[in-house]
Scaffold this active site. Structure first.
Site, PDB file in Angstrom:
ATOM      1  N   TYR A 177      59.999  84.149 -94.759  1.00 45.11           N
ATOM      2  CA  TYR A 177      60.413  82.940 -95.490  1.00 45.11           C
ATOM      3  C   TYR A 177      61.679  83.204 -96.306  1.00 45.11           C
ATOM      4  CZ  TYR A 177      60.560  78.922 -98.536  1.00 45.11           C
ATOM      5  OH  TYR A 177      60.998  77.803 -99.192  1.00 45.11           O
ATOM      6  N   LYS A 181      65.599  81.709 -96.035  1.00 45.02           N
ATOM      7  CA  LYS A 181      66.284  80.966 -97.103  1.00 45.02           C
ATOM      8  C   LYS A 181      67.589  81.663 -97.534  1.00 45.02           C
ATOM      9  CE  LYS A 181      64.109  77.612 -96.688  1.00 45.02           C
ATOM     10  NZ  LYS A 181      64.614  76.248 -96.513  1.00 45.02           N
TER      11      LYS A 181
HETATM   12  N1  LIG Z   1      58.420  72.766-102.276  1.00 44.19           N
HETATM   13  C1  LIG Z   1      59.108  73.713-102.869  1.00 44.19           C
HETATM   14  O1  LIG Z   1      58.839  74.104-104.013  1.00 44.19           O
HETATM   15  C2  LIG Z   1      60.288  74.331-102.165  1.00 44.19           C
HETATM   16  C3  LIG Z   1      60.987  75.344-102.834  1.00 44.19           C
HETATM   17  C4  LIG Z   1      62.121  75.889-102.245  1.00 44.19           C
HETATM   18  C5  LIG Z   1      62.541  75.426-101.007  1.00 44.19           C
HETATM   19  N2  LIG Z   1      61.816  74.468-100.374  1.00 44.19           N
HETATM   20  C6  LIG Z   1      62.297  74.014 -99.055  1.00 44.19           C
HETATM   21  O2  LIG Z   1      62.286  72.604 -98.967  1.00 44.19           O
HETATM   22  C7  LIG Z   1      62.053  72.208 -97.623  1.00 44.19           C
HETATM   23  C8  LIG Z   1      60.919  71.201 -97.576  1.00 44.19           C
HETATM   24  O3  LIG Z   1      59.784  71.777 -98.189  1.00 44.19           O
HETATM   25  P1  LIG Z   1      58.527  70.900 -98.621  1.00 44.19           P
HETATM   26  O4  LIG Z   1      58.004  71.486 -99.878  1.00 44.19           O
HETATM   27  O5  LIG Z   1      58.849  69.477 -98.567  1.00 44.19           O
HETATM   28  O6  LIG Z   1      57.505  71.288 -97.444  1.00 44.19           O
HETATM   29  P2  LIG Z   1      56.431  70.415 -96.693  1.00 44.19           P
HETATM   30  O7  LIG Z   1      55.823  69.418 -97.609  1.00 44.19           O
HETATM   31  O8  LIG Z   1      55.549  71.390 -95.998  1.00 44.19           O
HETATM   32  O9  LIG Z   1      57.280  69.603 -95.621  1.00 44.19           O
HETATM   33  C9  LIG Z   1      57.943  70.296 -94.627  1.00 44.19           C
HETATM   34  C10 LIG Z   1      58.545  69.310 -93.665  1.00 44.19           C
HETATM   35  O10 LIG Z   1      59.207  70.051 -92.624  1.00 44.19           O
HETATM   36  C11 LIG Z   1      58.664  69.614 -91.398  1.00 44.19           C
HETATM   37  N3  LIG Z   1      58.691  70.624 -90.355  1.00 44.19           N
HETATM   38  C12 LIG Z   1      58.057  71.814 -90.297  1.00 44.19           C
HETATM   39  N4  LIG Z   1      58.311  72.398 -89.125  1.00 44.19           N
HETATM   40  C13 LIG Z   1      59.121  71.567 -88.425  1.00 44.19           C
HETATM   41  C14 LIG Z   1      59.714  71.605 -87.141  1.00 44.19           C
HETATM   42  N5  LIG Z   1      59.516  72.621 -86.307  1.00 44.19           N
HETATM   43  N6  LIG Z   1      60.499  70.572 -86.761  1.00 44.19           N
HETATM   44  C15 LIG Z   1      60.692  69.520 -87.569  1.00 44.19           C
HETATM   45  N7  LIG Z   1      60.120  69.411 -88.787  1.00 44.19           N
HETATM   46  C16 LIG Z   1      59.346  70.422 -89.198  1.00 44.19           C
HETATM   47  C17 LIG Z   1      57.243  69.178 -91.704  1.00 44.19           C
HETATM   48  O11 LIG Z   1      56.749  68.386 -90.665  1.00 44.19           O
HETATM   49  P3  LIG Z   1      55.180  68.431 -90.259  1.00 44.19           P
HETATM   50  O12 LIG Z   1      54.510  67.468 -91.185  1.00 44.19           O
HETATM   51  O13 LIG Z   1      55.195  67.988 -88.831  1.00 44.19           O
HETATM   52  O14 LIG Z   1      54.705  69.825 -90.441  1.00 44.19           O
HETATM   53  C18 LIG Z   1      57.501  68.425 -92.995  1.00 44.19           C
HETATM   54  O15 LIG Z   1      58.037  67.166 -92.724  1.00 44.19           O
HETATM   55  C19 LIG Z   1      61.779  73.480 -96.834  1.00 44.19           C
HETATM   56  O16 LIG Z   1      62.974  73.872 -96.183  1.00 44.19           O
HETATM   57  C20 LIG Z   1      61.428  74.483 -97.915  1.00 44.19           C
HETATM   58  O17 LIG Z   1      61.735  75.804 -97.560  1.00 44.19           O
HETATM   59  C21 LIG Z   1      60.690  73.907-100.906  1.00 44.19           C
END
Ligand SMILES: NC(=O)c1ccc[n+]([C@@H]2O[C@H](COP(=O)([O-])OP(=O)(O)OC[C@H]3O[C@@H](n4cnc5c(N)ncnc54)[C@H](OP(=O)(O)O)[C@@H]3O)[C@@H](O)[C@H]2O)c1
Length: 321
Positions: A177, A181
């Protein structure tokens, strides 16, 4: 200019594409863009999840035009899916912005590979986005648009150097992960350097959402339905976390604020939560040698060479077809 994430400038006539827009930050970013008048290509890997998310935006933003959202299947872990979605978007005209958000945030415990033979976390979070941004460079240039890559504060906690980006040896879920990033952030900065050098009128910005949890996020049918246990556990960390709705603020500001510039890094005010601010990025993500190595690895793995010269011409012609 003061920036109010709850009240964005009018985005009527603007067109954006968001990856992973059926849930989490991608959903809320899409909703915020639509609320401000934009058209959004909502993309994801599953048609039913996309339909549910689109229906949620229609319910929550009832004044939005019927064609304010369009759903498109785009699985970032599958290069064929990326190419076909990009071809469909290229046929629709200029694109003002691309939010490269989709991601695996809970990696598998042991190393897995995709249909293309790549490690799944690197493929999903990095390679699919590298290929998509390259494939859409021309339509972004035609609108003098912007791309936003999504980084993470984890790159400061354990700043791994992705010398083996696909972790052929030494795989752990956390390392996969964080390396993904480090790569998205370094590639986001490198993209901006290369776009400037080639005279392409597209900027590349990196943003992160702090620490945004679903248990702190409003429940939305088909989009966010955490269990009581998740709500309880996430609320225990409430002082250092925020909702995904608020986490999307930094991503959206990076995408649409005219005062944000290419090569910048944006995130919440206190790093983990709060309103968007410009921030320093971790040292490894700013290292041009690391970035050049990742660029070469991404080109080799995807077979996509960004069409800089062609995009520069599309940009100077300023044609929106
Ligand atoms: N939440 C945090 O605190 C945090 C912190 C730092 C960075 N981020 C980054 O922010 C981004 C979104 O995170 P989030 O917290 O919103 O996560 P999340 O709620 O798990 O949502 C992830 C999204 O990505 C989609 N996804 C996963 N694999 C995919 C694929 N192969 N093709 C297309 N879509 C796919 C998921 O679709 P499905 O529903 O189909 O799985 C979902 O729509 C990520 O890049 C993560 O690394 C998040």
């Amino acid at each position: 200019m003061t920036w109010d994430p709850r009240s964005l400038p009018d985005l009527s006539g603007r067109v954006y594409l968001v990856t992973g827009s059926n849930a989490g930050l991608g959903y809320f970013a899409s909703e915020q863009l639509v609320r401000a008048g934009a058209k959004v290509f909502m993309t994801g890997r599953h048609p039913n999840r996309l339909s549910a998310a689109r229906a949620a935006i229609r319910r929550r933003v009832p004044d939005a035009a019927p064609d304010a959202t369009e759903v498109l299947v785009l699985d970032t872990s599958n290069l064929g899916s990326v190419r076909s979605a990009a071809a469909s978007v290229r046929g629709r005209g200029p694109l003002d912005g691309l939010l490269l958000n989709a991601g695996i945030v809970h990696p598998p415990k042991t190393r897995e590979t995709t249909i293309d033979g790549h490690e799944v976390v690197f493929a999903t979070n990095v390679l699919g986005h590298f290929a998509l941004a390259g494939e859409l460079l021309g339509v972004l240039a035609a609108a003098s648009g912007r791309m936003v890559w999504v980084g993470s504060m984890s790159t400061s906690l354990t700043p791994y150097d992705p010398v083996d980006p696909q972790l052929v040896t030494g795989y752990t879920g956390w390392r996969a992960y964080v390396q993904s990033k480090v790569a998205t952030t370094a590639l986001g900065f490198e993209a901006d350097r290369r776009l400037r050098a080639a005279g392409v009128p597209v900027s590349s910005v990196v943003a992160h959402p702090g620490y945004s949890t679903s248990g702190r996020t409003p429940g939305i049918v088909g989009v966010n339905a955490p269990t009581k246990m998740t709500r309880f556990a996430d609320n225990l960390q409430g002082v250092v976390t925020q909702s995904k709705e608020h986490g999307a603020w930094s991503l959206v500001r990076a995408l649409v604020d005219p005062e944000v510039h290419g090569g910048e890094f944006w995130g919440p005010r206190t790093v983990a939560r709060g309103e968007p601010r410009r921030q320093p990025a971790s040292r490894i993500t700013r290292d041009p040698e690391v970035a050049a190595r990742l660029w070469a690895a991404s080109e080799a793995a995807t077979g996509v060479a960004w069409p800089f010269a062609q995009a520069a011409r599309a940009g100077s012609a300023g044609h929106r077809d």
